[in-house]
Design an enzyme around this catalytic site. Structure first.
Site, PDB file in Angstrom:
ATOM      1  N   HIS A 143       3.260   4.671  -8.459  1.00 52.03           N
ATOM      2  CA  HIS A 143       2.727   4.600  -7.092  1.00 52.03           C
ATOM      3  C   HIS A 143       2.295   3.158  -6.779  1.00 52.03           C
ATOM      4  O   HIS A 143       2.601   2.632  -5.705  1.00 52.03           O
ATOM      5  CB  HIS A 143       1.543   5.565  -6.954  1.00 52.03           C
ATOM      6  CG  HIS A 143       0.780   5.441  -5.669  1.00 52.03           C
ATOM      7  ND1 HIS A 143       1.013   6.243  -4.580  1.00 52.03           N
ATOM      8  CD2 HIS A 143      -0.212   4.595  -5.306  1.00 52.03           C
ATOM      9  CE1 HIS A 143       0.193   5.904  -3.597  1.00 52.03           C
ATOM     10  NE2 HIS A 143      -0.576   4.902  -4.014  1.00 52.03           N
ATOM     11  N   GLU A 144       1.597   2.520  -7.720  1.00 49.76           N
ATOM     12  CA  GLU A 144       1.137   1.140  -7.500  1.00 49.76           C
ATOM     13  C   GLU A 144       2.329   0.186  -7.395  1.00 49.76           C
ATOM     14  O   GLU A 144       2.339  -0.706  -6.551  1.00 49.76           O
ATOM     15  CB  GLU A 144       0.196   0.696  -8.623  1.00 49.76           C
ATOM     16  CG  GLU A 144      -1.098   1.507  -8.714  1.00 49.76           C
ATOM     17  CD  GLU A 144      -1.829   1.616  -7.385  1.00 49.76           C
ATOM     18  OE1 GLU A 144      -1.690   0.712  -6.550  1.00 49.76           O
ATOM     19  OE2 GLU A 144      -2.518   2.628  -7.167  1.00 49.76           O
ATOM     20  N   HIS A 147       3.761   0.322  -4.055  1.00 49.43           N
ATOM     21  CA  HIS A 147       3.088  -0.552  -3.091  1.00 49.43           C
ATOM     22  C   HIS A 147       3.601  -1.985  -3.200  1.00 49.43           C
ATOM     23  O   HIS A 147       3.758  -2.675  -2.198  1.00 49.43           O
ATOM     24  CB  HIS A 147       1.577  -0.557  -3.335  1.00 49.43           C
ATOM     25  CG  HIS A 147       0.862   0.610  -2.713  1.00 49.43           C
ATOM     26  ND1 HIS A 147       1.015   0.958  -1.394  1.00 49.43           N
ATOM     27  CD2 HIS A 147      -0.024   1.494  -3.224  1.00 49.43           C
ATOM     28  CE1 HIS A 147       0.256   2.007  -1.127  1.00 49.43           C
ATOM     29  NE2 HIS A 147      -0.389   2.365  -2.229  1.00 49.43           N
ATOM     30  N   GLU A 227       0.748   5.052   2.085  1.00 48.66           N
ATOM     31  CA  GLU A 227       0.391   5.855   0.916  1.00 48.66           C
ATOM     32  C   GLU A 227       1.471   6.902   0.650  1.00 48.66           C
ATOM     33  O   GLU A 227       1.891   7.102  -0.487  1.00 48.66           O
ATOM     34  CB  GLU A 227      -0.968   6.531   1.121  1.00 48.66           C
ATOM     35  CG  GLU A 227      -2.141   5.574   1.098  1.00 48.66           C
ATOM     36  CD  GLU A 227      -2.165   4.704  -0.159  1.00 48.66           C
ATOM     37  OE1 GLU A 227      -1.842   5.212  -1.254  1.00 48.66           O
ATOM     38  OE2 GLU A 227      -2.489   3.506  -0.028  1.00 48.66           O
TER      39      GLU A 227
END
Ligand SMILES: [Zn+2]
Ligand SMILES: [Zn+2]
Ligand SMILES: [Zn+2]
Lengths: 438, 133
Positions: A143-144, A147, A227
């Site tokens: 997930h990071e 980003h 997100e």
């Protein structure tokens, strides 16, 4: 993999502009109130905004890491975490392995920073390492990295810095209204043309009080979709949506609050730590979408891990008819990515079938990823206590501690500023020279 | 972390997956709340539990007040529920400080009574050193 980054870019400019406008307007009201000159205020606010943006642009990464108390670790400090980050770097085709930081904090959470994908950093808390299993940790790291790939990190840290300054300015204004209100009133009555003045003053007051809410709404509008998109990216990189879903659930139900947290850093985390953690439904003021929705979407991605599956699940869960994934991304190789099975037992899921499942989507990366999985020597500790030791050892090493194994079975960990020449073991009383630590 | 008594940098000792901090200068020991929780977890006792029963000690002017090595706040003087030794506890509950002599006394005191699990665990942890002396 860059199709989402491209579609995000245009919107970013609008959000940064809106936030800057709000900040400069506040400066005007401030100047009018304190120096009887709105122009001065506007100018000062504009200068502050320029300085903040320059800092956020060039130093945002280091500022965020420093204020959150993050320590950089090397591969030998936490091989398992490094292994996961390397795996996800390969799967995401990120040009360089991000630097890895650990924050000594029992609350499980993580964030990513960095201006460019080749100079990014990922920070995780010790609580995250202690709470999550390998699949879950991989989901959060993915997930990071999502980003970073989607180019969210620079933009969000710039918006974050501005949001923080607006909140602080409004706080100062609110407090000064209690003490410094008198002077303002005398000037209004003496200068004659009262009515417009009064209206302007009231408008200014309203702006001061509403600015933090407006700023948060802008931040929300900018970050919420990001997100979801980072979740979608995580599903593609891990090919196991359940890993992230389960991690989000664990993070959100953890009763422990982050220690070093404030309005500026809060929105940067995987799950906003200042929000009500009760898996609340999407609310107007949340910077992150409801965790419950994020979990539901990931779990509804029946059989697939690609953008198509995420988009369908998003629409089914939220009831929205518009796609969350940009159309340009839905046409790429990442539209359909099959899921892999849970790796609860490493032996039952050999990495070899990963390449067989998705040769087109992963290509070269898939082959390297398989190699990385097979080389996974850094096995997950079995007991919770052993896992905590793995985490704390990484923190000790990142702080320059050196270790001495004592024959009595104890391990002595020596701080870098230790002054004595030898160390007596607390357990057995043996004397070790401090120089023997390594 | 600094020793609250002599301000020296403390050594971290790990045994059986549990860490303690101690000062080589005065041999005082800091037992972190998180480590107490881990230790209880290993013996299958939920945390926070009855295991951590301490009563506030009758204030004794002669006992020196010490700062918590973690948060810096002045520590409270407490006694194990069935003992007389006075220990220092962080007011925020982040851990307990044992002076060099205290840890042995505490363990001796609780040797008969099966009462205190933390002390029992400490006794096992420091088993060898205590058997020798
Ligand atoms: Zn020893
Ligand atoms: Zn000492
Ligand atoms: Zn304390």
């Amino acid at each position: 993999m860059w199709e989402i980054a491209r579609s995000n870019k245009r919107k970013s400019v609008i959000f940064v502009f809106l936030m800057a406008l709000l900040l400069v307007l506040m400066g005007g009201v401030f100047g009018e109130h304190f120096a009887q000159s709105a122009e001065t205020g506007l100018l000062v606010a504009f200068v502050i905004w320029v300085i903040l943006s320059i800092i956020a642009y060039f130093q945002g990464r280091n500022v965020f890491l420093a204020v959150s108390g993050a320590h950089k670790i090397r591969k030998e400090d936490h091989p398992r975490l490094f292994n996961i980050v390397e795996e996800m770097t390969i799967a995401s085709l990120l040009p360089a392995i991000p630097e890895i930081y650990i924050i000594d904090d029992p609350a499980p959470n993580a964030f990513a920073v960095g201006r460019k994908p080749d100079s990014a950093a990922v920070a995780v808390t010790s609580g995250l390492l202690n709470t999550l299993n390998r699949d879950e940790l991989q989901g959060v790291i993915a997930h990071e990295i999502g980003h970073i790939i989607n180019r969210d990190t620079l933009f969000m840290s710039m918006l974050g810095v501005m949001l923080g300054s607006i909140v602080i300015l409004s706080e100062i204004a609110r407090r000064s209204l209690f003490f410094g209100g008198g002077r303002r009133r005398t000037r209004t009555s003496s200068s004659g043309g009262g009515q417009i003045q009064v209206i302007l003053m009231i408008a200014g007051l309203v702006l001061m009080l509403l600015a933090p809410i407006l700023a948060r709404l802008i931040y929300l509008a900018a970050s919420r979709k990001r997100e979801y998109l980072a979740d979608a990216s995580a599903a593609i990189f891990t090919r196991l949506p359940e890993g992230l879903a389960s991690a989000l659930e664990k993070i959100s139900v953890s009763p422990i609050r982050l220690r070093k947290i404030n309005q500026v850093t809060a929105p940067m985390y995987t799950i906003n730590p200042l929000q009500n953690m009760k898996l609340a439904e999407d609310s107007l003021f949340s910077t992150h979408p409801s965790t419950l929705n994020r979990v539901r979407i990931l779990r509804s991605m029946a059989g697939g891990s690609g953008y198509d599956a995420y988009d369908a699940a998003f629409r089914a869960v939220t009831g929205q008819t518009r796609a969350i994934i940009p159309p340009s991304a839905l046409k790429t190789a990442h539209a359909t990515v099959p899921s892999r099975s849970r790796r609860s037992d490493p032996k039952s899921d050999p990495g070899t079938d990963q390449t067989k499942q998705a040769p087109s989507a992963m290509g070269m990366a898939g082959a390297v990823l398989t190699a990385a999985v097979l080389m996974d020597a850094a096995a997950e500790p079995v007991t919770p206590a052993a896992k905590v030791r793995e985490t704390t050892d990484a923190i000790w090493k990142s702080r320059g501690y050196r270790f001495i194994p004592c024959p009595c079975g104890a391990a002595l960990k020596v701080p870098p500023d230790y002054r004595r020449t030898d160390i007596v073991c607390l357990r057995c009383g043996r004397k070790h020279p401090a120089a023997s630590a390594s | 972390m600094e020793c609250p008594v002599c301000r020296e940098s403390m050594i971290v000792i790990e045994y059986d997956d549990i860490e303690l901090d101690y000062c080589v200068g005065c041999m005082g020991v800091w037992f972190d709340a998180g480590e107490i929780e881990l230790m209880l977890g290993k013996s299958g006792i939920p945390f926070p539990s009855e295991a951590l029963r301490f009563r506030v000690a009758d204030t004794d002017a002669r006992e020196l007040r010490r700062p918590c090595p973690l948060c810096g706040k002045t520590m409270q003087k407490v006694c194990p529920e069935h003992g007389r030794v006075i220990l220092d506890r962080c007011p925020a509950g982040e851990g307990i400080w044992f002076d060099a002599g205290e840890i042995r006394e505490v363990i001796k005191e609780s040797a008969g009574a099966a009462g205190d699990i933390v002390l029992g665990a400490l006794r096992r942890y420091l088993g060898e050193a205590l058997a020798e002396k």
